[in-house]
Design a protein around this motif. Structure first.
Motif, PDB file in Angstrom:
ATOM      1  N   PHE A  19       0.820  -1.211   0.000  1.00  0.00           N
ATOM      2  CA  PHE A  19       0.000   0.000   0.000  1.00  0.00           C
ATOM      3  C   PHE A  19       0.854   1.262   0.000  1.00  0.00           C
ATOM      4  O   PHE A  19       0.369   2.333  -0.390  1.00  0.00           O
ATOM      5  N   THR A  21       3.446   1.521  -1.981  1.00  0.00           N
ATOM      6  CA  THR A  21       3.627   1.725  -3.428  1.00  0.00           C
ATOM      7  C   THR A  21       2.396   2.376  -4.047  1.00  0.00           C
ATOM      8  O   THR A  21       2.505   3.232  -4.935  1.00  0.00           O
ATOM      9  N   LEU A  22       1.196   1.974  -3.558  1.00  0.00           N
ATOM     10  CA  LEU A  22      -0.031   2.608  -4.052  1.00  0.00           C
ATOM     11  C   LEU A  22      -0.072   4.086  -3.656  1.00  0.00           C
ATOM     12  O   LEU A  22      -0.430   4.952  -4.475  1.00  0.00           O
ATOM     13  N   ARG A  25       2.312   6.038  -5.956  1.00  0.00           N
ATOM     14  CA  ARG A  25       1.787   6.255  -7.303  1.00  0.00           C
ATOM     15  C   ARG A  25       0.659   7.281  -7.302  1.00  0.00           C
ATOM     16  O   ARG A  25       0.531   8.097  -8.223  1.00  0.00           O
ATOM     17  N   LYS A  26      -0.160   7.270  -6.248  1.00  0.00           N
ATOM     18  CA  LYS A  26      -1.244   8.240  -6.150  1.00  0.00           C
ATOM     19  C   LYS A  26      -0.696   9.655  -5.946  1.00  0.00           C
ATOM     20  O   LYS A  26      -1.127  10.608  -6.612  1.00  0.00           O
ATOM     21  N   PRO A  37      -3.447   5.088 -10.268  1.00  0.00           N
ATOM     22  CA  PRO A  37      -4.188   3.822 -10.404  1.00  0.00           C
ATOM     23  C   PRO A  37      -5.553   3.904  -9.714  1.00  0.00           C
ATOM     24  O   PRO A  37      -5.636   4.191  -8.523  1.00  0.00           O
ATOM     25  N   ASN A  38      -6.635   3.679 -10.462  1.00  0.00           N
ATOM     26  CA  ASN A  38      -7.983   3.793  -9.888  1.00  0.00           C
ATOM     27  C   ASN A  38      -8.967   2.774 -10.464  1.00  0.00           C
ATOM     28  O   ASN A  38     -10.164   2.907 -10.276  1.00  0.00           O
ATOM     29  N   GLY A  44      -8.826   1.881  -6.721  1.00  0.00           N
ATOM     30  CA  GLY A  44      -7.513   1.286  -6.956  1.00  0.00           C
ATOM     31  C   GLY A  44      -6.902   0.602  -5.757  1.00  0.00           C
ATOM     32  O   GLY A  44      -5.688   0.350  -5.741  1.00  0.00           O
ATOM     33  N   LEU A  45      -7.713   0.240  -4.744  1.00  0.00           N
ATOM     34  CA  LEU A  45      -7.161  -0.332  -3.506  1.00  0.00           C
ATOM     35  C   LEU A  45      -6.611  -1.738  -3.700  1.00  0.00           C
ATOM     36  O   LEU A  45      -5.818  -2.207  -2.882  1.00  0.00           O
ATOM     37  N   GLN A  47      -4.866  -2.597  -6.357  1.00  0.00           N
ATOM     38  CA  GLN A  47      -3.743  -2.499  -7.295  1.00  0.00           C
ATOM     39  C   GLN A  47      -2.461  -3.152  -6.769  1.00  0.00           C
ATOM     40  O   GLN A  47      -1.761  -3.824  -7.533  1.00  0.00           O
ATOM     41  N   PRO A  48      -2.089  -2.985  -5.460  1.00  0.00           N
ATOM     42  CA  PRO A  48      -0.858  -3.648  -4.975  1.00  0.00           C
ATOM     43  C   PRO A  48      -0.894  -5.165  -5.112  1.00  0.00           C
ATOM     44  O   PRO A  48       0.124  -5.783  -5.467  1.00  0.00           O
ATOM     45  N   ASP A  51      -0.364  -6.012  -8.793  1.00  0.00           N
ATOM     46  CA  ASP A  51       1.050  -5.874  -9.165  1.00  0.00           C
ATOM     47  C   ASP A  51       1.885  -7.026  -8.631  1.00  0.00           C
ATOM     48  O   ASP A  51       2.782  -7.530  -9.314  1.00  0.00           O
TER      49      ASP A  51
END
Length: 310
Positions: A19, A21-22, A25-26, A37-38, A44-45, A47-48, A51
């Motif tokens: 999170f 990394t999320l 990126r945000k 990322p969304n 986009g929760l 997304q990690p 990935d």
């Protein structure tokens, strides 16, 4: 019970890396006025996790002329080193009172450079070897300053125990009377974790990712997790040493999040330093500041000792 609590803490650290990394990126997307990322999950929760699955399900390839066994073991060594250092975290459930915790911290943090060196050497690539050589010369410069800053607080507390930072900062935070050391420490933490503007070992513009250029898939994921867990640990350590250290309160974790945001903010705002400027900064600026603080408090403690005991 102790094994289960350690395992639970490591799982939480791994999830926090994802999170983080999320968050990065945000924040970078909002600073650059674009969308982050969304799509995967709500806002986009997820997304990690996407990935992570993508990296570990990729095909593993390796350079033909590389040292095959060491090439594969190096990312695992880096991951173990970055997670092993988290046993210093003073959590309440089955808490470990580590008397020589800060000495253990210096030993473990100095081991991280071996992961970079052997990663670059075992890949048998020109760019990876250049990245690991730059890591070595970079580490020599900032590790001295980090050690001296911590020695100053060892000397101030007469203890190597990390929990004592919480007990001694009940009235005033250490950042208020060592403000220059605080900013020197933050800069050295960025160099320690290979973050911008001191990411010379990776150097995308001139080394094409540097020491980890030959790694992909799971090996790159291990290196990535070790780097980001080190960033979160250095933010936790900064909060313990300088910003009160009361690890049992909600504000302690809020300070860690703010420091993580500061790391991202610096990456979005500042370009990469020139290589010789970091050497100049570490040897000509940070080292004299930390030595002056150390000698000044050493003199004060000697005067206090002579006044009360002689």
């Amino acid at each position: 019970m102790y094994f289960l609590t350690c395992l639970f803490m490591l799982i939480v650290v791994m999830i926090s890396v994802g999170f983080f990394t999320l968050l990065e990126r945000k924040v970078l997307s909002y600073i650059q006025i674009r969308k982050g990322p969304n799509k995967v999950g709500y806002l986009g929760l997820l997304q990690p996790f996407s990935d992570g699955f993508k990296l570990f399900l990729k095909e593993n390839i390796f350079p033909l002329n590389s040292n095959y066994l060491i090439y594969y073991l190096c990312p695992v060594f880096s991951l173990i080193q970055s997670l092993f250092i988290w046993c210093l975290f003073p959590y309440y459930i089955n808490c470990v009172n580590f008397v020589f915790g800060m000495i253990f911290l210096l030993c473990c943090s100095s081991m991280s450079i071996y992961g970079l060196i052997v990663c670059g050497w075992s890949s048998n690539s020109v760019y990876s070897i250049l990245g690991c050589l730059r890591s070595v010369s970079q580490a020599i410069s900032y590790e001295v300053t980090i050690s001296l800053i911590l020695f100053f607080y060892f000397f101030l507390l007469n203890s190597y125990n990390i929990i004592d930072f919480c007990l001694f900062q009940s009235d005033i935070w250490f950042v208020f009377f060592s403000f220059p050391l605080f900013f020197s420490w933050l800069s050295c933490c960025m160099a320690e974790t290979n973050r911008s503007p001191f990411d010379f070992s990776e150097g995308e513009s001139e080394l094409v990712s540097g020491f980890n250029i030959e790694y992909g898939g799971g090996g790159f994921a291990f290196l990535f997790i070790s780097e980001y867990s080190s960033i979160i640990f250095m933010c936790m350590l900064t909060s313990l040493v300088f910003l009160g250290g009361n690890y049992y309160s909600f504000f302690f974790y809020l300070k860690i999040i703010l420091l993580c945001f500061f790391f991202i903010w610096v990456r979005a705002s500042l370009p990469r330093y020139r290589y010789d400027k970091l050497m100049y900064l570490a040897w000509k600026s940070y080292l004299p500041i930390s030595l002056n603080y150390l000698f000044f408090f050493f003199l004060i403690k000697i005067l206090i000792f002579y006044h009360f005991f002689l």
